[in-house]
Every structure is written in C-alpha cells, then in structure tokens.
Design an enzyme around this catalytic site. Structure first.
Site, PDB file in Angstrom:
ATOM      1  N   ASP A  69      10.465  11.477   1.263  1.00  0.00           N
ATOM      2  CA  ASP A  69      10.471  10.981   2.707  1.00  0.00           C
ATOM      3  C   ASP A  69      11.442  10.251   3.307  1.00  0.00           C
ATOM      4  OD1 ASP A  69       8.551  12.936   3.322  1.00  0.00           O
ATOM      5  OD2 ASP A  69       6.772  11.614   2.553  1.00  0.00           O
ATOM      6  N   HIS A  77       5.775   4.742  -4.533  1.00  0.00           N
ATOM      7  CA  HIS A  77       5.007   6.066  -4.950  1.00  0.00           C
ATOM      8  C   HIS A  77       4.379   5.745  -5.985  1.00  0.00           C
ATOM      9  CE1 HIS A  77       4.871  10.183  -6.176  1.00  0.00           C
ATOM     10  NE2 HIS A  77       5.279  10.389  -4.941  1.00  0.00           N
TER      11      HIS A  77
HETATM   12  N1  ACO Z   1       6.098  -1.461   1.580  1.00  0.00           N
HETATM   13  C1  ACO Z   1       5.847  -2.544   1.113  1.00  0.00           C
HETATM   14  N2  ACO Z   1       4.986  -2.690   0.198  1.00  0.00           N
HETATM   15  C2  ACO Z   1       4.534  -1.924  -0.512  1.00  0.00           C
HETATM   16  C3  ACO Z   1       4.966  -0.281  -0.239  1.00  0.00           C
HETATM   17  C4  ACO Z   1       5.868  -0.336   0.902  1.00  0.00           C
HETATM   18  N3  ACO Z   1       6.054   1.006   1.410  1.00  0.00           N
HETATM   19  N4  ACO Z   1       4.326   0.194  -1.086  1.00  0.00           N
HETATM   20  C5  ACO Z   1       3.401  -0.361  -1.951  1.00  0.00           C
HETATM   21  N5  ACO Z   1       3.673  -1.717  -1.409  1.00  0.00           N
HETATM   22  C6  ACO Z   1       3.283  -2.832  -2.186  1.00  0.00           C
HETATM   23  C7  ACO Z   1       1.645  -2.986  -2.144  1.00  0.00           C
HETATM   24  O1  ACO Z   1       1.495  -4.012  -0.788  1.00  0.00           O
HETATM   25  C8  ACO Z   1       1.125  -3.392  -3.404  1.00  0.00           C
HETATM   26  O2  ACO Z   1       1.495  -4.837  -3.288  1.00  0.00           O
HETATM   27  P1  ACO Z   1       0.448  -5.930  -4.006  1.00  0.00           P
HETATM   28  O3  ACO Z   1       0.401  -5.293  -5.675  1.00  0.00           O
HETATM   29  O4  ACO Z   1       1.365  -7.115  -4.019  1.00  0.00           O
HETATM   30  O5  ACO Z   1      -0.749  -6.005  -3.354  1.00  0.00           O
HETATM   31  C9  ACO Z   1       2.069  -2.884  -4.335  1.00  0.00           C
HETATM   32  O6  ACO Z   1       3.376  -2.491  -3.961  1.00  0.00           O
HETATM   33  C10 ACO Z   1       1.298  -1.441  -4.959  1.00  0.00           C
HETATM   34  O7  ACO Z   1       0.965  -0.655  -3.761  1.00  0.00           O
HETATM   35  P2  ACO Z   1      -0.221   0.291  -3.718  1.00  0.00           P
HETATM   36  O8  ACO Z   1      -0.407   0.888  -2.275  1.00  0.00           O
HETATM   37  O9  ACO Z   1      -1.248  -0.244  -4.388  1.00  0.00           O
HETATM   38  O10 ACO Z   1       0.479   1.491  -4.309  1.00  0.00           O
HETATM   39  P3  ACO Z   1       0.010   2.944  -4.492  1.00  0.00           P
HETATM   40  O11 ACO Z   1       0.411   3.684  -5.857  1.00  0.00           O
HETATM   41  O12 ACO Z   1      -1.707   3.201  -4.140  1.00  0.00           O
HETATM   42  O13 ACO Z   1       0.608   3.744  -3.235  1.00  0.00           O
HETATM   43  C11 ACO Z   1       2.064   4.614  -1.665  1.00  0.00           C
HETATM   44  C12 ACO Z   1       1.740   4.526  -3.128  1.00  0.00           C
HETATM   45  C13 ACO Z   1       0.854   5.296  -0.713  1.00  0.00           C
HETATM   46  C14 ACO Z   1       3.143   5.815  -1.451  1.00  0.00           C
HETATM   47  C15 ACO Z   1       2.529   3.212  -1.178  1.00  0.00           C
HETATM   48  O14 ACO Z   1       3.688   2.933  -1.894  1.00  0.00           O
HETATM   49  C16 ACO Z   1       3.005   3.558   0.495  1.00  0.00           C
HETATM   50  O15 ACO Z   1       2.111   3.129   1.183  1.00  0.00           O
HETATM   51  N6  ACO Z   1       4.225   3.841   0.805  1.00  0.00           N
HETATM   52  C17 ACO Z   1       4.606   4.155   2.083  1.00  0.00           C
HETATM   53  C18 ACO Z   1       4.110   5.231   2.520  1.00  0.00           C
HETATM   54  C19 ACO Z   1       5.142   6.533   2.144  1.00  0.00           C
HETATM   55  O16 ACO Z   1       6.251   6.236   2.068  1.00  0.00           O
HETATM   56  N7  ACO Z   1       4.319   7.490   1.678  1.00  0.00           N
HETATM   57  C20 ACO Z   1       4.807   8.853   0.849  1.00  0.00           C
HETATM   58  C21 ACO Z   1       4.852   8.916  -0.419  1.00  0.00           C
HETATM   59  S1  ACO Z   1       5.684  10.369  -1.024  1.00  0.00           S
HETATM   60  C22 ACO Z   1       4.870  11.513  -0.468  1.00  0.00           C
HETATM   61  O17 ACO Z   1       3.351  11.546  -0.588  1.00  0.00           O
HETATM   62  C23 ACO Z   1       5.381  12.721  -0.268  1.00  0.00           C
END
Ligand code: ACO
Length: 437
Positions: free
Chosen positions: A369, A312
């Site tokens: 979620d 998140h």
């Molecule tokens: N699985 C594996 N790796 C992940 C995940 C994940 N679910 N989420 C983040 N990471 C990693 C990224 O690869 C990144 O790694 P790095 O720094 O080594 O390159 C790091 O964690 C940071 O991730 P970002 O995408 O930069 O974080 P951001 O804050 O931009 O994204 C998000 C947050 C979109 C929620 C992300 O965690 C994600 O894609 N999660 C899966 C989708 C999801 O569950 N979304 C629902 C969110 S809750 C809502 O909106 C109601």
C-alpha cells in the site's frame, strides 16, 4: 478449477507435556518445507485449547494457491513468482491461474476474456440500487452491499454450472459496480461497458467516460491498472481472505462470502491502508514536508500514529509487491509527465525509516500500500476509491480460496474456541436490588 490440495507428508510428531502426561501430536510439512503441528486432536486428548489472538501462529487450512516467505520477501501464485507474473502476464491470465492452478493456453485465455466481457452489464434494475444510497457514501460499503445484492439477482442452487456463472459474474461485474459507486458519488450518468475494450481499459472507460464526449483510454493508464490488479490478486490467508473462507464455511453462497471479505478489506489496517498512506503524505506535505518529525511520531508509543504503508504481519523483509510498485510508480509518473511531490516525500520517508533503528529492529518495511496510492492518484483515481481498486484486484484470489475451501474434505464450519475470562456463575439480582456503578 484446481483440485483440492493433497495431504502433505507427515513427520514424526511434537510432544507436549502437561500435568504429568505426554501427548505426541503429528507434524505436517508443506511443499515448501514449512512445518506445522496438527492440533486437531489436542482438546479431545488433553482438554486443552490453544490461545493465539490474531492467529499469528495458526494455520487454518492447507492451500495450494499462494506461497509467501515473509522472511525472504517471496510471493508466488501457484508456484509462479510475482515478479515474473507482473512483467509477463495480464490480470485475466493471473485470474485464470489462481482459479485453475495452471496458466491458460491462448485459446483458454481468449475464451475466458470473451466470457468475462459478456457479463459486465448489470441488471437494469440494479441501477436503482445505487440511487437509494446517499451521494457521499464511501464506495467500499457500496461495493460490499452491491456484491451481496448480486445474490438477490442470481439465486440458483449451487451446482458446478451455477458456481461457474457466479465466478464469471463476480469477475465481470465488480469493475462495473466499482465505477458506478464512483459515478453515483459525483452525480454523473452510468456508462455501459464497451465490449471492444480489455478488462482494465473497460474499467477506466466506465470510471471516466461520459455520454457527452468521446473518451480514449490511455494505454499507459490501462497497463498500470492491470499491473496493480495482478499485484493484489491474492495473498494467502490474510484478514479478508480468511473472512471469505470463514463465511463460506457456513455454506453461505459465494456472493455473500465475498461481500463479507470486501467489508474486512475496508479496514485501515488492511486494504484501507492505501487511502491512509496518501492522506498521511498529504498531511506531511501540508505540514511543511518534515518527514523526520513524522517518523519520530510513528516511533513514539504515546502517540498513536503509525507509519501507514509500513509493516506487515507476514513480511519481515521488503514486500516484493512494494518493490515492483516503487519502480513502476516512477515509470508511470514519468510516462504521464507528472512530477509528484507525494512520491518525493514517500521516497524520503522510506529512506529515513529504513535507516532508523526502530524500524530496523521491528523489521518494518514498505508494504504494497505504500506506493500504490501514489500511482492511483496519478491515474486520476479518487482517494476513496483506492481500496475499491484493491477489491477488484483481490477478487480472483478470494474466489480461488473460497472454491478451494468448499472442495476441501477437511473443511468444517469455522468456529474458534476462547479462554473465558468473564464472571463465574452468580445469583440473579432482581432489578429493585441493583445498584449502578
Ligand atoms: N509504524 C510504527 N510502528 C509499527 C508499525 C508502523 N506502521 N507497524 C508495526 N509497528 C510496531 C508496533 O507498534 C509494534 O511495536 P512493539 O512491539 O514495540 O509494541 C510492532 O511493530 C509489531 O506491530 P503489530 O501491530 O503487533 O504487528 P501486526 O503484525 O499485528 O500488524 C500491521 C501488522 C497491521 C500491518 C501493522 O504493521 C500496521 O498497522 N501497519 C500500518 C498499516 C498498514 O500499512 N496496513 C497495510 C498492511 S498490507 C495489507 O493489508 C494489504
């Protein structure tokens, strides 16, 4: 309606050094002690703009609706803890709280519920709107289009009265629109709302009743839906809420602004994640249930699969809504006498991920979620309706945030700057002289 947030106390300032000049920018502090640098005068005083893709460090407004402390896993609506609201309140009570800033008295709640109940019907000609859309349409764009279309039925100029009516209509008609988008997709007749039922029960009735036979709403299902709606009701300046505020900042009407928010919510990185979680769990199950293999793939930077329902932008700790849902998921399945292989896989996945160095280091925990889809499935909600459920829940939050934005004297049309990296000025090339590639 709640009043505009009051200006926080100002503090001494943060000094920025640039090209030998020093500029002190004021600091703002909120009621929970978080501090921001007020950069409103930055460009005028220095010629500089800030660069913050995804707005991870930028406060876009002052708000008194919802507080999140992502490091400590805290979520409060108008100061009330989500855990307490989930246990003690109903969705309509929470909707009132978000809109008005205070919990309703019994008389206020009764009046509000009556008003909502009496606005659940859609205009008869609205039925033809659904008929014009393909049967296999995803219900999210159907809902976004239908909410935008409400503006064609209610075209009053904006007064306090018409805004009040628009708010009531949106809260009342969203479940009807949601259920009709589903009924249309399966070719069943639309049901008229039943005014004897409460908000969540009426939604289940609209979804699952048919004119052919009696349908009694299961109170276990209605309670579970009500809880899910409460947990989704607001989440401060997330992608869809910021969209609602941004569209509304141009003075677009409430229906148009909310319709844009629904479209933003649909994305798989936002509200669309609940559908993705269940699809991911189903893939793991079909693949023999090898959870470790999937966790390894999610960590592999060459593989673009992520663990959906994990991570998140704001929470760097367990999402408090996920904690409530994990408990409720087990309870609801137990009450319904359902054994869910998906819940077993989800719990195993969570256990492995929370022990894994990658997830620990990246501070990735289950978000709202992760467990919501499993409950929706147990309730009989089809997978492509999961994000629509989120839409119904988020409606009061979007509205409260939109109203706050419109009443805030600091609101200006949202219009970010950019760092331009395209070509600098160049001579125009006549078509005969252009080369491809
Ligand atoms: N699985 C594996 N790796 C992940 C995940 C994940 N679910 N989420 C983040 N990471 C990693 C990224 O690869 C990144 O790694 P790095 O720094 O080594 O390159 C790091 O964690 C940071 O991730 P970002 O995408 O930069 O974080 P951001 O804050 O931009 O994204 C998000 C947050 C979109 C929620 C992300 O965690 C994600 O894609 N999660 C899966 C989708 C999801 O569950 N979304 C629902 C969110 S809750 C809502 O909106 C109601």
């Amino acid at each position: 309606m709640a009043t505009t947030p009051s200006a926080p106390a100002s503090m001494p300032g943060a000094t920025l050094e640039h090209e030998g000049k020093s500029v002190t920018l004021p600091l703002l502090t909120g009621t929970e002690g978080e501090t921001g640098i007020d950069i409103q005068a930055l460009r005028a005083r220095t010629g500089l703009v800030t660069f913050d893709p995804g707005y991870g460090n930028s406060g876009s407004c002052r708000s008194s609706v919802t507080f999140i402390d992502g490091e400590r896993g805290i979520l409060r609506y108008r100061g009330y803890q989500i855990e307490e609201l989930a246990e003690k309140s109903s969705f309509l009570e929470v909707a009132w709280l978000l809109l008005h800033g205070e919990l309703p008295t019994q008389a206020e709640l009764d009046g509000f519920a009556t008003e909502i109940t009496h606005h659940t019907l859609l205009h008869e000609s609205f039925r033809r709107f659904f008929e014009a859309l393909p049967k296999d349409a995803h219900p999210m764009p159907v809902c976004a289009a239908a909410v935008a279309a409400l503006a064609t039925f209610y075209q009053e100029s904006e007064t306090d009265r018409s805004l009040h009516d628009a708010i009531v209509r949106l809260l009342a008609k969203t479940p009807t629109i949601a259920a009709y988008s589903y009924k249309h997709s399966i070719g069943q007749p639309f049901m008229y709302p039943d005014n004897r039922l409460d908000y969540a029960s009426n939604f289940l009735y609209l979804m699952f009743a048919t004119p052919a036979e009696a349908y009694a709403v299961d109170p276990v299902l209605a309670k579970a839906v009500d809880l899910l709606l409460i947990l989704h009701a607001d989440h401060e300046q997330n992608c869809s809420t910021s969209t609602v505020r941004m569209v509304g900042s141009s003075r677009a009407n409430l229906f148009a602004s909310i319709s844009a928010g629904i479209s933003a919510l649909w994305g798989p990185l936002h509200g669309g994640a609940n559908q993705q979680v269940v699809e991911m769990l189903e893939r793991i199950e079909a693949d023999g249930g090898d959870v470790q293999k999937f966790v390894d793939r999610a960590k592999d930077k060459k593989d673009n699969s992520r663990l959906m329902g994990f991570g998140h932008r704001v929470y760097k700790n367990y999402d408090p809504r996920a904690a409530i849902l994990k408990k409720s998921c087990a309870q609801v399945l137990n009450q319904l006498g359902v054994r869910s292989r998906l819940l077993e896989i989800a719990m195993k996945l969570e256990e492995i991920a929370l022990r894994d160095e990658y997830f620990i280091q990246h501070k990735l925990y289950p978000n709202v979620d992760f467990y919501s889809g499993i409950i929706y499935r147990a309730l009989g909600i089809p997978v492509n309706m999961f994000t629509v459920m989120f839409t119904i829940g988020r409606m009061p939050g979007w509205i409260a945030q939109w109203v706050e934005m419109r009443r805030d004297p600091e609101t200006r049309i949202a219009r970010p700057r950019q760092i331009y990296v395209g070509p600098t000025q160049r001579a125009y090339v006549p078509i005969a002289a252009r080369r491809s590639g």
